[in-house]
Design a protein around this motif. Sequence first.
Motif, PDB file in Angstrom:
ATOM      1  N   PRO A  69      29.948 -94.239  -4.092  1.00  0.00           N
ATOM      2  CA  PRO A  69      28.940 -92.986  -3.919  1.00  0.00           C
ATOM      3  C   PRO A  69      30.124 -91.581  -3.815  1.00  0.00           C
ATOM      4  CG  PRO A  69      30.905 -94.600  -2.055  1.00  0.00           C
ATOM      5  CD  PRO A  69      29.588 -95.306  -3.677  1.00  0.00           C
ATOM      6  N   HIS A  70      31.434 -92.410  -4.342  1.00  0.00           N
ATOM      7  CA  HIS A  70      32.006 -90.873  -4.286  1.00  0.00           C
ATOM      8  C   HIS A  70      32.200 -90.271  -6.110  1.00  0.00           C
ATOM      9  CE1 HIS A  70      34.798 -91.688  -0.966  1.00  0.00           C
ATOM     10  NE2 HIS A  70      34.689 -93.436  -1.460  1.00  0.00           N
ATOM     11  N   LEU A  71      31.850 -91.413  -7.260  1.00  0.00           N
ATOM     12  CA  LEU A  71      31.401 -90.832  -8.650  1.00  0.00           C
ATOM     13  C   LEU A  71      30.014 -90.384  -8.536  1.00  0.00           C
ATOM     14  CD1 LEU A  71      33.380 -93.493 -10.774  1.00  0.00           C
ATOM     15  CD2 LEU A  71      33.633 -90.856 -10.187  1.00  0.00           C
ATOM     16  N   ASP A  72      29.535 -90.629  -7.364  1.00  0.00           N
ATOM     17  CA  ASP A  72      27.880 -90.017  -7.583  1.00  0.00           C
ATOM     18  C   ASP A  72      27.568 -88.876  -7.182  1.00  0.00           C
ATOM     19  OD1 ASP A  72      26.947 -92.232  -8.561  1.00  0.00           O
ATOM     20  OD2 ASP A  72      26.054 -93.292  -6.493  1.00  0.00           O
ATOM     21  N   LYS A  73      28.341 -88.575  -5.689  1.00  0.00           N
ATOM     22  CA  LYS A  73      28.724 -87.098  -5.442  1.00  0.00           C
ATOM     23  C   LYS A  73      29.844 -85.982  -6.271  1.00  0.00           C
ATOM     24  CE  LYS A  73      31.271 -85.277  -0.967  1.00  0.00           C
ATOM     25  NZ  LYS A  73      32.720 -84.484   0.161  1.00  0.00           N
ATOM     26  N   LEU A  74      30.369 -86.525  -7.390  1.00  0.00           N
ATOM     27  CA  LEU A  74      31.066 -85.590  -7.790  1.00  0.00           C
ATOM     28  C   LEU A  74      30.060 -85.135  -9.291  1.00  0.00           C
ATOM     29  CD1 LEU A  74      33.634 -84.584  -9.750  1.00  0.00           C
ATOM     30  CD2 LEU A  74      33.925 -87.285 -10.518  1.00  0.00           C
ATOM     31  N   ALA A  75      29.740 -85.788  -9.332  1.00  0.00           N
ATOM     32  CA  ALA A  75      28.361 -85.859 -10.369  1.00  0.00           C
ATOM     33  C   ALA A  75      26.895 -84.418  -9.590  1.00  0.00           C
ATOM     34  CB  ALA A  75      26.947 -86.775 -10.463  1.00  0.00           C
ATOM     35  N   ARG A  76      26.908 -84.912  -8.109  1.00  0.00           N
ATOM     36  CA  ARG A  76      25.854 -83.895  -7.845  1.00  0.00           C
ATOM     37  C   ARG A  76      26.928 -82.108  -7.961  1.00  0.00           C
ATOM     38  NH1 ARG A  76      24.952 -88.482  -4.697  1.00  0.00           N
ATOM     39  NH2 ARG A  76      26.544 -87.243  -2.716  1.00  0.00           N
ATOM     40  N   GLN A  77      28.185 -81.916  -7.415  1.00  0.00           N
ATOM     41  CA  GLN A  77      28.964 -81.294  -7.472  1.00  0.00           C
ATOM     42  C   GLN A  77      29.733 -80.519  -8.486  1.00  0.00           C
ATOM     43  OE1 GLN A  77      31.954 -83.019  -4.967  1.00  0.00           O
ATOM     44  NE2 GLN A  77      31.745 -82.411  -3.300  1.00  0.00           N
ATOM     45  N   GLY A  78      28.672 -81.019  -9.595  1.00  0.00           N
ATOM     46  CA  GLY A  78      29.225 -80.171 -11.058  1.00  0.00           C
ATOM     47  C   GLY A  78      27.735 -80.550 -12.216  1.00  0.00           C
ATOM     48  N   LEU A  79      28.607 -81.490 -13.222  1.00  0.00           N
ATOM     49  CA  LEU A  79      27.734 -81.337 -14.184  1.00  0.00           C
ATOM     50  C   LEU A  79      27.426 -82.809 -15.050  1.00  0.00           C
ATOM     51  CD1 LEU A  79      27.130 -78.902 -17.465  1.00  0.00           C
ATOM     52  CD2 LEU A  79      27.382 -80.847 -18.119  1.00  0.00           C
ATOM     53  N   ARG A  80      26.012 -83.348 -14.867  1.00  0.00           N
ATOM     54  CA  ARG A  80      26.459 -84.809 -15.383  1.00  0.00           C
ATOM     55  C   ARG A  80      26.031 -84.795 -16.923  1.00  0.00           C
ATOM     56  NH1 ARG A  80      22.110 -89.335 -15.299  1.00  0.00           N
ATOM     57  NH2 ARG A  80      20.929 -88.139 -13.764  1.00  0.00           N
TER      58      ARG A  80
END
Length: 478
Positions: A69-80
């Motif tokens: 969940p934390h890394l998925d949220k990080l992706a949503r907050q920026g660029l993947r």
Amino acid sequence: MSTINRKRRAVVGGLSTLALAPSAALAAAKGAGKGAARGTAQPNILFILADDLGWGDLGVYGQTEFRTPHLDKLARQGLRLTQAYSNSAVCSATRFGLITGRYQYRLRGGLEEPIAGTAGNHGLPLEHPTLPSLLKKAGYNTALVGKWHLGYLPTFGPLKSGYDSFFGNYGGAIDYFTHKPGVGPDVKEDLFEGEVPVSQVGYYTDLLGERAAHYIGKQEPGKPFFLSLHYTAPHWPWEGPKDEEVARQVGNIFHYDGGNLETYGRMVEALDASIGRVLEALERRGLAENTIVIFTSDNGGERFSRTWPFTGQKTELLEGGIRVPGLVRWPARIKPGQVSPQVAISMDWLPTLLAAAGSAPDPAYPPDGANLLPVLLGEQGVQPRTLYWRYKANAQRALRDGDWKYLKIRSQEFLFNLAGDQRERANLAQREPARLAALRAQWEQWDAGMLPISADVRTHGVGGRVQADKYSPESNDG
């Protein structure tokens, strides 16, 4: 040749010329850096590197067997990034590329796959500029928490190559509970505070997250920091945070007789939770807005990783061995919720982050990596790339030029169009012999400019197994 191909080759040629011309590269990097720094203070930088994490091991890349969940949220907050690569199919070679911004094959230590144990004489030359040393010159506090694996004391080490402080392991792998690179009472812990051996109790993934959060918490206001957080997870041995009893039973640090998908999932979930605590520390200090957070892996996944839709794994130059996750968050400058097909590689982060800091690479050591900051900021569209790899085991070589990939394994040659064949199943070598010959020649011309792979270079075989004649208890696989 079509107009589109001519234009594409012109752009690729332009990028190659930039990489080969130190003065032009320096001017371009300085210009991009000034643009990046305009209207904002120098950003803090948190660079998070996983170890042996597969391209598909995060929820945002398709993992469904466990949660991140934390890394998925990080992706949503920026660029993947969907087309991020590692410099090598094993870790220490990639780390040479990451810290220097250049192909690891330019340095003798970078030829090792991975670098050998404590008796080895190879490592990162002290005189070579590095990402931390260049950021330090630009006014940054610098720290490494976690895995170094670029040469051993007393000759090499993080404090000798640009880091102000270090807590972690010098070698390639340690047990998550004993913190030893092997098994037995005579094996010493590979855990250091700077250059001093220390001993701590705890699951290593948790210890690294706690130390990184503590480092963030004590940063002085107005002074930018560069924190490298290099986990050993989810590298073997296969031990989750509650598997201390398993650690007592491990008979070999390589742990070929253990592990399963469930254990691997717990290891990745523990990694995600640890990163979550570090990101929370940024929030508590009010630093998240102007901190660049990058998350990636040192190479493709190993035996329990999810690399779908790719084939191959660690130690192989198939996509599964070199394609890695790539997440970038910078709330002050990068719009959230983006997914980019930009082709990127580990050595790109040096020129990119220096530009973000308003600095530039050392002109005496021009980077092979590209400054992708304008792409990340949305100031430029996707840029075409040409990337090269080689790996001694099975005489592997690879080149990616646009969507085309040239691959050679032993005597077999392959030509793939990755745009339509991500699994590398349709070999177009016979259908397009002229393109195959051109890419082969292109790879050979590049290779001629790198250090040769001599007979004494240490390597691993396919699947991560060390060659029998090279094995030693201190071999410290990457």
